[in-house]
Design a protein around this motif. Structure first.
Motif, PDB file in Angstrom:
ATOM      1  N   VAL A  88      44.052   1.795 -61.428  1.00 40.54           N
ATOM      2  CA  VAL A  88      42.677   2.283 -61.294  1.00 40.54           C
ATOM      3  C   VAL A  88      41.738   1.476 -62.182  1.00 40.54           C
ATOM      4  O   VAL A  88      40.671   1.024 -61.749  1.00 40.54           O
ATOM      5  N   ARG A  89      42.128   1.273 -63.422  1.00 45.33           N
ATOM      6  CA  ARG A  89      41.211   0.636 -64.366  1.00 45.33           C
ATOM      7  C   ARG A  89      41.104  -0.871 -64.182  1.00 45.33           C
ATOM      8  O   ARG A  89      40.165  -1.487 -64.685  1.00 45.33           O
ATOM      9  N   ASP A 145      43.109  18.574 -63.012  1.00 44.32           N
ATOM     10  CA  ASP A 145      42.713  18.878 -61.641  1.00 44.32           C
ATOM     11  C   ASP A 145      41.305  18.369 -61.350  1.00 44.32           C
ATOM     12  O   ASP A 145      41.056  17.756 -60.304  1.00 44.32           O
ATOM     13  N   GLN A 146      40.374  18.610 -62.275  1.00 46.46           N
ATOM     14  CA  GLN A 146      39.010  18.138 -62.042  1.00 46.46           C
ATOM     15  C   GLN A 146      38.940  16.615 -62.021  1.00 46.46           C
ATOM     16  O   GLN A 146      38.251  16.019 -61.190  1.00 46.46           O
ATOM     17  N   PHE A 153      38.163  11.913 -58.687  1.00 39.62           N
ATOM     18  CA  PHE A 153      38.592  10.583 -58.252  1.00 39.62           C
ATOM     19  C   PHE A 153      38.717  10.527 -56.730  1.00 39.62           C
ATOM     20  O   PHE A 153      38.239   9.593 -56.081  1.00 39.62           O
ATOM     21  N   MET A 154      39.342  11.525 -56.148  1.00 38.19           N
ATOM     22  CA  MET A 154      39.507  11.550 -54.698  1.00 38.19           C
ATOM     23  C   MET A 154      38.158  11.616 -53.988  1.00 38.19           C
ATOM     24  O   MET A 154      37.964  11.002 -52.926  1.00 38.19           O
ATOM     25  N   ASP A 170      34.022  11.023 -64.427  1.00 35.53           N
ATOM     26  CA  ASP A 170      32.681  11.538 -64.234  1.00 35.53           C
ATOM     27  C   ASP A 170      32.708  13.049 -64.125  1.00 35.53           C
ATOM     28  O   ASP A 170      33.652  13.640 -63.639  1.00 35.53           O
ATOM     29  N   ASP A 171      31.621  13.675 -64.557  1.00 38.61           N
ATOM     30  CA  ASP A 171      31.491  15.117 -64.437  1.00 38.61           C
ATOM     31  C   ASP A 171      30.131  15.434 -63.852  1.00 38.61           C
ATOM     32  O   ASP A 171      29.215  14.603 -63.856  1.00 38.61           O
ATOM     33  N   ASP A 172      29.994  16.660 -63.373  1.00 35.56           N
ATOM     34  CA  ASP A 172      28.702  17.090 -62.873  1.00 35.56           C
ATOM     35  C   ASP A 172      27.687  17.092 -64.011  1.00 35.56           C
ATOM     36  O   ASP A 172      28.023  17.294 -65.178  1.00 35.56           O
TER      37      ASP A 172
END
Length: 496
Positions: free
Chosen positions: A328-329, A390-391, A396-397, A428-430
Protein backbone atom coordinates in the motif's frame (compact mmCIF):
# COMPACT_ATOMS: atom_id res chain seq x y z
CA UNK A 1 -3.76 -17.92 -28.29
CA UNK A 2 -0.92 -20.02 -29.66
CA UNK A 3 2.28 -18.80 -28.08
CA UNK A 4 5.83 -19.82 -28.94
CA UNK A 5 7.61 -22.52 -27.00
CA UNK A 6 10.05 -21.10 -24.48
CA UNK A 7 13.58 -22.06 -25.44
CA UNK A 8 16.15 -22.58 -22.73
CA UNK A 9 18.89 -21.39 -25.06
CA UNK A 10 17.22 -18.18 -26.11
CA UNK A 11 15.15 -15.60 -24.27
CA UNK A 12 13.17 -14.68 -27.39
CA UNK A 13 12.43 -17.81 -29.37
CA UNK A 14 9.39 -16.36 -31.11
CA UNK A 15 9.82 -17.43 -34.72
CA UNK A 16 6.49 -19.27 -34.50
CA UNK A 17 4.64 -16.32 -33.01
CA UNK A 18 1.15 -15.74 -34.38
CA UNK A 19 0.43 -12.85 -36.67
CA UNK A 20 -0.32 -9.79 -34.56
CA UNK A 21 -0.03 -6.03 -34.60
CA UNK A 22 3.34 -5.43 -32.96
CA UNK A 23 3.67 -1.80 -33.95
CA UNK A 24 4.93 0.04 -30.90
CA UNK A 25 3.72 3.43 -29.84
CA UNK A 26 5.21 6.42 -31.55
CA UNK A 27 7.05 9.15 -29.70
CA UNK A 28 3.76 10.83 -28.81
CA UNK A 29 1.99 7.80 -27.32
CA UNK A 30 2.81 5.01 -24.91
CA UNK A 31 1.13 1.78 -23.85
CA UNK A 32 1.39 0.88 -20.17
CA UNK A 33 0.32 -2.66 -19.26
CA UNK A 34 -0.50 -3.55 -15.65
CA UNK A 35 -0.41 -7.25 -14.78
CA UNK A 36 -2.31 -8.08 -11.60
CA UNK A 37 -4.76 -6.12 -9.49
CA UNK A 38 -2.87 -6.07 -6.19
CA UNK A 39 -2.76 -3.41 -3.50
CA UNK A 40 -0.24 -1.35 -5.44
CA UNK A 41 -1.96 -1.51 -8.81
CA UNK A 42 -5.40 -0.49 -7.55
CA UNK A 43 -3.79 2.80 -6.56
CA UNK A 44 -2.23 3.12 -10.00
CA UNK A 45 -5.56 2.42 -11.70
CA UNK A 46 -7.29 5.11 -9.68
CA UNK A 47 -4.55 7.69 -10.18
CA UNK A 48 -4.34 7.11 -13.94
CA UNK A 49 -7.86 8.38 -14.46
CA UNK A 50 -6.16 11.78 -14.68
CA UNK A 51 -3.61 10.85 -17.33
CA UNK A 52 -2.73 12.46 -20.66
CA UNK A 53 -4.86 11.20 -23.53
CA UNK A 54 -1.87 9.70 -25.35
CA UNK A 55 -1.14 7.23 -22.54
CA UNK A 56 -3.01 3.99 -23.18
CA UNK A 57 -3.37 1.66 -20.19
CA UNK A 58 -4.40 -1.99 -20.07
CA UNK A 59 -5.00 -4.05 -16.92
CA UNK A 60 -4.87 -7.86 -17.00
CA UNK A 61 -5.93 -10.15 -14.17
CA UNK A 62 -7.24 -13.69 -14.08
CA UNK A 63 -10.17 -12.54 -11.91
CA UNK A 64 -12.29 -9.40 -11.92
CA UNK A 65 -11.87 -8.81 -8.16
CA UNK A 66 -8.90 -8.92 -5.80
CA UNK A 67 -9.08 -9.83 -2.11
CA UNK A 68 -7.93 -7.14 0.28
CA UNK A 69 -5.62 -9.09 2.59
CA UNK A 70 -6.23 -6.78 5.55
CA UNK A 71 -9.85 -7.93 5.84
CA UNK A 72 -9.43 -11.65 5.14
CA UNK A 73 -8.74 -12.70 8.78
CA UNK A 74 -11.85 -10.75 9.79
CA UNK A 75 -13.80 -12.51 7.08
CA UNK A 76 -12.66 -15.90 8.36
CA UNK A 77 -13.72 -14.80 11.86
CA UNK A 78 -17.21 -13.96 10.51
CA UNK A 79 -16.82 -10.20 10.88
CA UNK A 80 -17.20 -9.67 7.11
CA UNK A 81 -18.72 -11.50 4.20
CA UNK A 82 -16.36 -12.62 1.44
CA UNK A 83 -17.88 -10.00 -0.87
CA UNK A 84 -16.93 -7.21 1.53
CA UNK A 85 -13.24 -8.07 1.20
CA UNK A 86 -13.12 -7.70 -2.58
CA UNK A 87 -11.60 -4.85 -4.55
CA UNK A 88 -13.67 -4.77 -7.75
CA UNK A 89 -11.22 -4.37 -10.62
CA UNK A 90 -13.54 -4.17 -13.61
CA UNK A 91 -15.70 -1.22 -12.46
CA UNK A 92 -12.62 0.62 -11.14
CA UNK A 93 -10.85 0.18 -14.48
CA UNK A 94 -13.93 1.35 -16.35
CA UNK A 95 -14.18 4.39 -14.07
CA UNK A 96 -10.55 5.23 -14.85
CA UNK A 97 -10.97 4.68 -18.58
CA UNK A 98 -8.58 1.72 -18.55
CA UNK A 99 -8.99 -1.37 -20.73
CA UNK A 100 -9.56 -4.41 -18.50
CA UNK A 101 -8.94 -7.93 -19.78
CA UNK A 102 -9.83 -10.85 -17.53
CA UNK A 103 -7.03 -13.08 -18.71
CA UNK A 104 -4.13 -14.93 -17.11
CA UNK A 105 -0.68 -13.88 -18.27
CA UNK A 106 1.44 -16.91 -19.14
CA UNK A 107 4.48 -15.46 -20.91
CA UNK A 108 6.30 -12.22 -21.67
CA UNK A 109 8.88 -11.62 -24.38
CA UNK A 110 10.95 -8.75 -23.05
CA UNK A 111 13.01 -8.30 -26.21
CA UNK A 112 10.02 -7.74 -28.46
CA UNK A 113 7.84 -6.30 -25.66
CA UNK A 114 5.02 -8.78 -26.23
CA UNK A 115 2.76 -10.32 -23.62
CA UNK A 116 0.83 -13.59 -23.97
CA UNK A 117 -2.23 -14.83 -22.06
CA UNK A 118 -4.05 -18.12 -21.65
CA UNK A 119 -6.86 -17.12 -24.00
CA UNK A 120 -6.53 -19.00 -27.31
CA UNK A 121 -8.33 -16.28 -29.26
CA UNK A 122 -6.28 -13.36 -27.91
CA UNK A 123 -3.44 -11.83 -29.87
CA UNK A 124 -0.12 -11.03 -28.28
CA UNK A 125 -0.30 -7.68 -26.52
CA UNK A 126 2.45 -5.18 -27.24
CA UNK A 127 3.56 -2.72 -24.59
CA UNK A 128 6.04 0.06 -23.93
CA UNK A 129 6.06 -0.11 -20.14
CA UNK A 130 5.14 -3.14 -18.01
CA UNK A 131 4.24 -3.18 -14.32
CA UNK A 132 3.85 -6.46 -12.40
CA UNK A 133 1.80 -6.80 -9.22
CA UNK A 134 1.15 -10.54 -9.33
CA UNK A 135 1.33 -11.42 -5.63
CA UNK A 136 2.74 -14.65 -4.29
CA UNK A 137 1.98 -18.29 -3.54
CA UNK A 138 2.10 -20.38 -0.36
CA UNK A 139 5.75 -21.07 0.38
CA UNK A 140 6.90 -24.71 0.05
CA UNK A 141 3.35 -25.96 -0.49
CA UNK A 142 4.34 -27.68 -3.72
CA UNK A 143 7.71 -28.83 -2.36
CA UNK A 144 6.99 -30.54 0.98
CA UNK A 145 5.73 -34.10 0.34
CA UNK A 146 2.02 -34.39 1.02
CA UNK A 147 1.40 -30.68 1.59
CA UNK A 148 -0.37 -30.03 -1.71
CA UNK A 149 -2.47 -33.17 -1.31
CA UNK A 150 -3.52 -32.95 2.32
CA UNK A 151 -3.39 -29.28 3.41
CA UNK A 152 -5.26 -26.06 2.67
CA UNK A 153 -3.01 -23.27 1.34
CA UNK A 154 -3.71 -19.70 2.40
CA UNK A 155 -3.21 -18.55 -1.19
CA UNK A 156 -5.08 -17.75 -3.32
CA UNK A 157 -6.72 -15.80 -0.51
CA UNK A 158 -10.08 -15.54 -2.26
CA UNK A 159 -10.50 -19.34 -2.04
CA UNK A 160 -9.46 -19.76 1.58
CA UNK A 161 -12.85 -19.28 3.28
CA UNK A 162 -14.59 -21.74 0.98
CA UNK A 163 -11.89 -24.35 1.57
CA UNK A 164 -12.06 -23.91 5.34
CA UNK A 165 -15.82 -24.34 5.44
CA UNK A 166 -15.58 -27.44 3.26
CA UNK A 167 -13.07 -28.93 5.70
CA UNK A 168 -15.26 -28.55 8.79
CA UNK A 169 -16.44 -32.03 9.83
CA UNK A 170 -19.23 -30.73 12.11
CA UNK A 171 -18.26 -32.85 15.12
CA UNK A 172 -14.74 -32.16 16.20
CA UNK A 173 -11.92 -30.35 14.48
CA UNK A 174 -8.24 -30.66 15.29
CA UNK A 175 -6.46 -27.93 13.35
CA UNK A 176 -2.77 -27.58 12.60
CA UNK A 177 -1.65 -24.23 11.21
CA UNK A 178 1.38 -21.96 11.07
CA UNK A 179 -0.45 -18.62 11.21
CA UNK A 180 -1.15 -16.93 14.56
CA UNK A 181 -3.83 -14.53 13.30
CA UNK A 182 -5.31 -17.26 11.14
CA UNK A 183 -5.52 -19.67 14.09
CA UNK A 184 -7.57 -17.17 16.11
CA UNK A 185 -9.84 -16.44 13.16
CA UNK A 186 -10.45 -20.13 12.39
CA UNK A 187 -11.26 -21.07 15.98
CA UNK A 188 -13.72 -18.18 16.13
CA UNK A 189 -15.42 -19.25 12.90
CA UNK A 190 -15.64 -22.93 13.71
CA UNK A 191 -16.77 -22.63 17.31
CA UNK A 192 -20.20 -21.62 15.99
CA UNK A 193 -20.47 -25.09 14.43
CA UNK A 194 -18.69 -27.16 17.05
CA UNK A 195 -17.32 -26.24 20.47
CA UNK A 196 -14.64 -28.90 20.19
CA UNK A 197 -11.95 -27.13 18.21
CA UNK A 198 -8.36 -27.86 19.16
CA UNK A 199 -5.85 -25.70 17.34
CA UNK A 200 -2.09 -26.17 17.27
CA UNK A 201 0.24 -23.62 15.72
CA UNK A 202 3.50 -25.04 14.40
CA UNK A 203 6.15 -22.33 14.48
CA UNK A 204 9.62 -22.69 12.98
CA UNK A 205 11.05 -20.03 15.29
CA UNK A 206 11.91 -20.07 18.97
CA UNK A 207 9.35 -17.46 20.01
CA UNK A 208 6.33 -15.59 18.69
CA UNK A 209 6.66 -12.11 17.14
CA UNK A 210 10.39 -11.98 17.93
CA UNK A 211 10.76 -8.36 16.80
CA UNK A 212 8.13 -7.11 19.23
CA UNK A 213 8.60 -6.27 22.91
CA UNK A 214 8.38 -8.83 25.74
CA UNK A 215 5.14 -7.08 26.77
CA UNK A 216 3.61 -7.74 23.35
CA UNK A 217 4.73 -11.37 23.36
CA UNK A 218 3.31 -12.02 26.82
CA UNK A 219 -0.01 -10.45 25.88
CA UNK A 220 -0.27 -12.48 22.69
CA UNK A 221 0.56 -15.68 24.56
CA UNK A 222 -2.16 -14.88 27.10
CA UNK A 223 -4.75 -14.36 24.35
CA UNK A 224 -3.81 -17.65 22.69
CA UNK A 225 -4.10 -19.53 25.99
CA UNK A 226 -7.55 -18.07 26.56
CA UNK A 227 -8.57 -19.34 23.13
CA UNK A 228 -7.10 -22.81 23.82
CA UNK A 229 -4.58 -22.45 21.01
CA UNK A 230 -1.36 -24.39 21.54
CA UNK A 231 1.91 -23.14 20.05
CA UNK A 232 4.84 -25.46 19.35
CA UNK A 233 8.15 -23.84 18.49
CA UNK A 234 11.18 -25.04 16.50
CA UNK A 235 8.95 -27.13 14.23
CA UNK A 236 10.16 -28.10 10.77
CA UNK A 237 7.89 -30.19 8.57
CA UNK A 238 9.31 -33.27 6.89
CA UNK A 239 6.10 -34.45 5.21
CA UNK A 240 2.34 -34.50 5.58
CA UNK A 241 0.02 -37.50 5.59
CA UNK A 242 -3.76 -37.65 5.36
CA UNK A 243 -4.12 -37.20 9.12
CA UNK A 244 -0.82 -35.89 10.51
CA UNK A 245 2.03 -33.46 10.05
CA UNK A 246 5.32 -35.30 10.50
CA UNK A 247 8.18 -33.14 11.75
CA UNK A 248 11.86 -33.61 11.03
CA UNK A 249 12.22 -34.56 14.69
CA UNK A 250 9.94 -37.55 14.04
CA UNK A 251 7.01 -36.14 16.03
CA UNK A 252 3.56 -36.60 14.48
CA UNK A 253 0.95 -33.86 14.92
CA UNK A 254 -2.48 -35.37 14.17
CA UNK A 255 -5.13 -33.21 12.53
CA UNK A 256 -8.59 -33.17 11.05
CA UNK A 257 -7.70 -30.10 9.01
CA UNK A 258 -4.28 -28.64 8.23
CA UNK A 259 -3.85 -25.10 6.97
CA UNK A 260 -0.57 -24.34 5.20
CA UNK A 261 0.21 -20.80 6.38
CA UNK A 262 3.97 -20.73 5.90
CA UNK A 263 4.08 -17.27 4.37
CA UNK A 264 4.73 -16.06 0.87
CA UNK A 265 6.56 -17.90 -1.88
CA UNK A 266 7.45 -16.46 -5.27
CA UNK A 267 4.78 -16.61 -7.96
CA UNK A 268 5.37 -19.37 -10.49
CA UNK A 269 5.16 -16.92 -13.39
CA UNK A 270 8.07 -14.91 -12.02
CA UNK A 271 10.12 -17.80 -10.63
CA UNK A 272 10.09 -19.85 -13.82
CA UNK A 273 8.77 -18.29 -17.02
CA UNK A 274 9.85 -14.67 -16.58
CA UNK A 275 13.20 -15.71 -15.11
CA UNK A 276 13.87 -17.90 -18.15
CA UNK A 277 12.98 -14.94 -20.35
CA UNK A 278 15.79 -12.97 -18.75
CA UNK A 279 14.02 -11.00 -16.02
CA UNK A 280 16.33 -10.87 -13.03
CA UNK A 281 15.03 -12.66 -9.92
CA UNK A 282 16.78 -13.67 -6.72
CA UNK A 283 17.43 -17.25 -5.64
CA UNK A 284 13.90 -17.53 -4.25
CA UNK A 285 12.22 -16.24 -7.42
CA UNK A 286 11.39 -12.70 -6.26
CA UNK A 287 11.70 -10.05 -8.97
CA UNK A 288 14.72 -7.88 -8.19
CA UNK A 289 13.98 -4.16 -8.30
CA UNK A 290 15.74 -0.95 -7.36
CA UNK A 291 14.20 1.25 -4.62
CA UNK A 292 12.38 2.96 -7.50
CA UNK A 293 10.53 -0.39 -8.04
CA UNK A 294 12.20 -0.61 -11.46
CA UNK A 295 13.60 -3.96 -12.55
CA UNK A 296 17.35 -4.36 -12.15
CA UNK A 297 17.54 -6.05 -15.57
CA UNK A 298 14.90 -4.25 -17.69
CA UNK A 299 14.34 -0.56 -17.13
CA UNK A 300 10.88 -0.63 -18.74
CA UNK A 301 9.63 -3.21 -16.22
CA UNK A 302 8.39 -2.35 -12.74
CA UNK A 303 7.27 -4.73 -9.97
CA UNK A 304 5.33 -3.96 -6.80
CA UNK A 305 3.96 -5.73 -3.75
CA UNK A 306 4.75 -9.28 -2.70
CA UNK A 307 6.31 -10.29 -6.03
CA UNK A 308 9.39 -8.09 -5.69
CA UNK A 309 12.50 -7.87 -3.58
CA UNK A 310 14.09 -4.43 -3.26
CA UNK A 311 17.87 -4.22 -3.54
CA UNK A 312 20.06 -1.21 -2.87
CA UNK A 313 18.10 0.30 0.01
CA UNK A 314 20.02 2.79 2.18
CA UNK A 315 22.40 1.41 4.79
CA UNK A 316 22.00 -2.12 3.37
CA UNK A 317 18.45 -2.27 4.69
CA UNK A 318 16.84 -5.59 3.75
CA UNK A 319 13.79 -5.73 1.51
CA UNK A 320 10.63 -5.38 3.60
CA UNK A 321 8.54 -8.40 4.62
CA UNK A 322 5.69 -9.62 2.43
CA UNK A 323 2.91 -7.61 4.04
CA UNK A 324 0.07 -5.61 2.55
CA UNK A 325 1.05 -2.42 4.36
CA UNK A 326 4.28 -2.19 2.35
CA UNK A 327 2.46 -2.73 -0.94
CA UNK A 328 0.00 0.00 0.00
CA UNK A 329 2.65 2.50 1.01
CA UNK A 330 4.80 1.91 -2.04
CA UNK A 331 1.80 2.67 -4.26
CA UNK A 332 2.38 6.45 -4.58
CA UNK A 333 6.00 5.84 -5.56
CA UNK A 334 4.92 3.34 -8.22
CA UNK A 335 2.40 5.83 -9.61
CA UNK A 336 4.96 8.62 -9.83
CA UNK A 337 7.65 6.48 -11.46
CA UNK A 338 5.32 4.84 -13.98
CA UNK A 339 4.15 8.28 -15.08
CA UNK A 340 7.69 9.62 -15.35
CA UNK A 341 8.98 6.62 -17.26
CA UNK A 342 6.00 6.44 -19.60
CA UNK A 343 7.07 9.68 -21.26
CA UNK A 344 10.51 9.79 -22.88
CA UNK A 345 10.78 13.51 -22.23
CA UNK A 346 10.43 12.88 -18.49
CA UNK A 347 12.94 10.03 -18.24
CA UNK A 348 15.77 12.47 -17.62
CA UNK A 349 14.09 13.23 -14.29
CA UNK A 350 15.28 10.99 -11.51
CA UNK A 351 12.78 8.37 -10.43
CA UNK A 352 11.51 8.53 -6.85
CA UNK A 353 12.90 5.93 -4.42
CA UNK A 354 10.66 4.08 -2.01
CA UNK A 355 11.93 3.94 1.56
CA UNK A 356 10.10 1.31 3.63
CA UNK A 357 9.28 2.47 7.13
CA UNK A 358 10.81 0.40 9.88
CA UNK A 359 7.90 0.69 12.29
CA UNK A 360 4.15 1.05 12.02
CA UNK A 361 0.98 0.02 13.83
CA UNK A 362 0.54 -3.72 13.42
CA UNK A 363 -2.96 -5.09 13.94
CA UNK A 364 -4.10 -8.70 14.39
CA UNK A 365 -7.70 -9.90 14.33
CA UNK A 366 -8.28 -12.09 17.40
CA UNK A 367 -11.85 -13.13 16.68
CA UNK A 368 -15.12 -12.17 18.40
CA UNK A 369 -14.65 -8.58 17.18
CA UNK A 370 -11.46 -8.23 19.22
CA UNK A 371 -8.07 -7.25 17.89
CA UNK A 372 -4.52 -6.77 19.11
CA UNK A 373 -2.11 -4.03 18.13
CA UNK A 374 1.65 -3.56 18.46
CA UNK A 375 3.11 -0.05 18.55
CA UNK A 376 6.13 1.47 20.33
CA UNK A 377 6.56 -1.73 22.36
CA UNK A 378 3.03 -1.47 23.72
CA UNK A 379 0.41 -4.19 23.45
CA UNK A 380 -3.06 -2.87 22.58
CA UNK A 381 -6.06 -5.15 22.92
CA UNK A 382 -9.83 -5.08 22.94
CA UNK A 383 -12.92 -4.41 20.88
CA UNK A 384 -11.74 -0.80 20.47
CA UNK A 385 -8.66 -2.04 18.61
CA UNK A 386 -10.91 -4.02 16.27
CA UNK A 387 -13.12 -0.97 15.71
CA UNK A 388 -10.03 1.06 14.83
CA UNK A 389 -8.85 -1.59 12.39
CA UNK A 390 -12.33 -1.92 10.94
CA UNK A 391 -12.58 1.79 10.19
CA UNK A 392 -9.12 1.84 8.67
CA UNK A 393 -9.90 -1.11 6.39
CA UNK A 394 -13.32 0.18 5.37
CA UNK A 395 -11.88 3.59 4.57
CA UNK A 396 -9.23 1.96 2.43
CA UNK A 397 -11.80 -0.08 0.53
CA UNK A 398 -13.96 2.98 0.01
CA UNK A 399 -11.10 4.66 -1.86
CA UNK A 400 -11.57 2.16 -4.71
CA UNK A 401 -15.32 1.67 -4.63
CA UNK A 402 -16.78 3.46 -7.65
CA UNK A 403 -19.95 4.11 -5.68
CA UNK A 404 -17.91 6.59 -3.63
CA UNK A 405 -15.91 8.07 -6.51
CA UNK A 406 -16.91 11.09 -8.59
CA UNK A 407 -18.36 10.78 -12.06
CA UNK A 408 -16.54 12.46 -14.90
CA UNK A 409 -18.93 15.41 -14.62
CA UNK A 410 -18.25 15.72 -10.90
CA UNK A 411 -14.48 15.82 -11.28
CA UNK A 412 -12.86 18.98 -9.95
CA UNK A 413 -9.35 20.13 -9.24
CA UNK A 414 -9.46 18.13 -6.02
CA UNK A 415 -10.49 14.94 -7.78
CA UNK A 416 -10.71 11.87 -5.58
CA UNK A 417 -8.39 10.16 -8.04
CA UNK A 418 -5.57 12.22 -6.64
CA UNK A 419 -6.41 11.34 -3.01
CA UNK A 420 -3.55 9.64 -1.17
CA UNK A 421 -4.09 6.04 -0.16
CA UNK A 422 -3.20 5.72 3.48
CA UNK A 423 -3.43 2.79 5.84
CA UNK A 424 -3.31 2.02 9.55
CA UNK A 425 -2.17 4.91 11.75
CA UNK A 426 -2.14 7.29 8.78
CA UNK A 427 -5.68 6.50 7.63
CA UNK A 428 -8.08 9.23 6.61
CA UNK A 429 -11.01 9.99 8.88
CA UNK A 430 -14.21 11.93 8.54
CA UNK A 431 -13.92 15.63 9.23
CA UNK A 432 -16.14 15.33 12.31
CA UNK A 433 -13.93 12.62 13.76
CA UNK A 434 -10.79 14.60 13.01
CA UNK A 435 -12.25 17.68 14.68
CA UNK A 436 -13.20 15.61 17.69
CA UNK A 437 -9.71 14.20 18.04
CA UNK A 438 -8.06 17.59 17.74
CA UNK A 439 -10.00 18.74 20.82
CA UNK A 440 -8.78 15.76 22.86
CA UNK A 441 -5.15 16.05 23.89
CA UNK A 442 -4.47 13.68 26.73
CA UNK A 443 -1.62 14.05 29.18
CA UNK A 444 1.07 11.39 28.94
CA UNK A 445 -0.25 9.73 32.11
CA UNK A 446 -3.82 9.63 30.83
CA UNK A 447 -2.66 8.46 27.41
CA UNK A 448 -0.75 5.54 28.92
CA UNK A 449 -3.79 4.57 30.97
CA UNK A 450 -6.04 4.75 27.89
CA UNK A 451 -3.81 2.53 25.76
CA UNK A 452 -3.70 -0.13 28.51
CA UNK A 453 -7.46 -0.41 28.65
CA UNK A 454 -9.27 -3.42 27.17
CA UNK A 455 -12.88 -2.51 27.95
CA UNK A 456 -15.53 -1.74 25.32
CA UNK A 457 -15.89 1.91 26.34
CA UNK A 458 -12.56 3.06 24.93
CA UNK A 459 -12.97 5.70 22.19
CA UNK A 460 -10.67 4.29 19.52
CA UNK A 461 -10.48 7.63 17.72
CA UNK A 462 -8.97 9.25 20.81
CA UNK A 463 -6.57 6.31 21.21
CA UNK A 464 -5.61 6.63 17.56
CA UNK A 465 -4.88 10.32 18.00
CA UNK A 466 -2.61 9.45 20.93
CA UNK A 467 -0.66 7.01 18.77
CA UNK A 468 -0.27 9.62 16.04
CA UNK A 469 0.95 12.19 18.50
CA UNK A 470 3.43 9.68 19.89
CA UNK A 471 4.73 9.08 16.35
CA UNK A 472 5.15 12.82 15.73
CA UNK A 473 6.45 13.94 19.14
CA UNK A 474 9.46 12.10 20.57
CA UNK A 475 9.16 13.76 23.96
CA UNK A 476 5.49 12.88 24.32
CA UNK A 477 6.16 9.29 23.26
CA UNK A 478 8.90 8.92 25.88
CA UNK A 479 6.61 10.28 28.58
CA UNK A 480 3.75 7.96 27.64
CA UNK A 481 6.04 4.94 27.59
CA UNK A 482 7.54 5.94 30.94
CA UNK A 483 4.09 5.97 32.53
CA UNK A 484 3.24 2.65 30.89
CA UNK A 485 6.49 1.20 32.27
CA UNK A 486 5.34 2.00 35.81
CA UNK A 487 2.80 -0.80 35.42
CA UNK A 488 4.93 -3.24 33.48
CA UNK A 489 8.53 -3.11 32.32
CA UNK A 490 8.58 -2.76 28.54
CA UNK A 491 11.29 -2.86 25.99
CA UNK A 492 10.66 0.03 23.63
CA UNK A 493 12.11 -0.07 20.11
CA UNK A 494 14.32 2.79 19.00
CA UNK A 495 12.49 5.22 16.73
CA UNK A 496 14.00 7.85 14.48
Amino acid sequence: MLRPTLSSSSSSSLSNAPSTDTTHSNADSQHLVLVGGGHGHVQVIKALRNRPSNLRVTLLDATDAASYSGMVPGCIADAYTPEQTLLRLRPLAEWAGIDFRQEKVVDVDFERKLLYTDQPDSDALSFDVLSLDIGSTSRDWQDVPGAAEFTIPTRPIDQLVRRLDAALDGVRARVATAGIELSMAITTRWKHFTPNVDCTVLDAGSQLVPHESPTARRKLQSILRDKHITVRHDCHVDHVTADAVVLTSGDRIPFTCCVWATGAGAHTLARTTLAQRGLEVDKYGWIRVHPTLQSTSHDFVFAAGDCNTIVGLPEDQPSPPKAGVYAVRSGPVLIENLMRYSYPADRASALVPYTPQDDFLKLLVCGDHQAMGFRFGLALYGSWVFRMKDQIDRNFMKLFDVAHLPTRDDTTGSDAAASPTRQYDDSDDDDDNESKKEKVRLSAMDAAALLRRTDDDVDFQVAQSVLRRMAADDSYRRDVLAHAAEHETIESPVHG
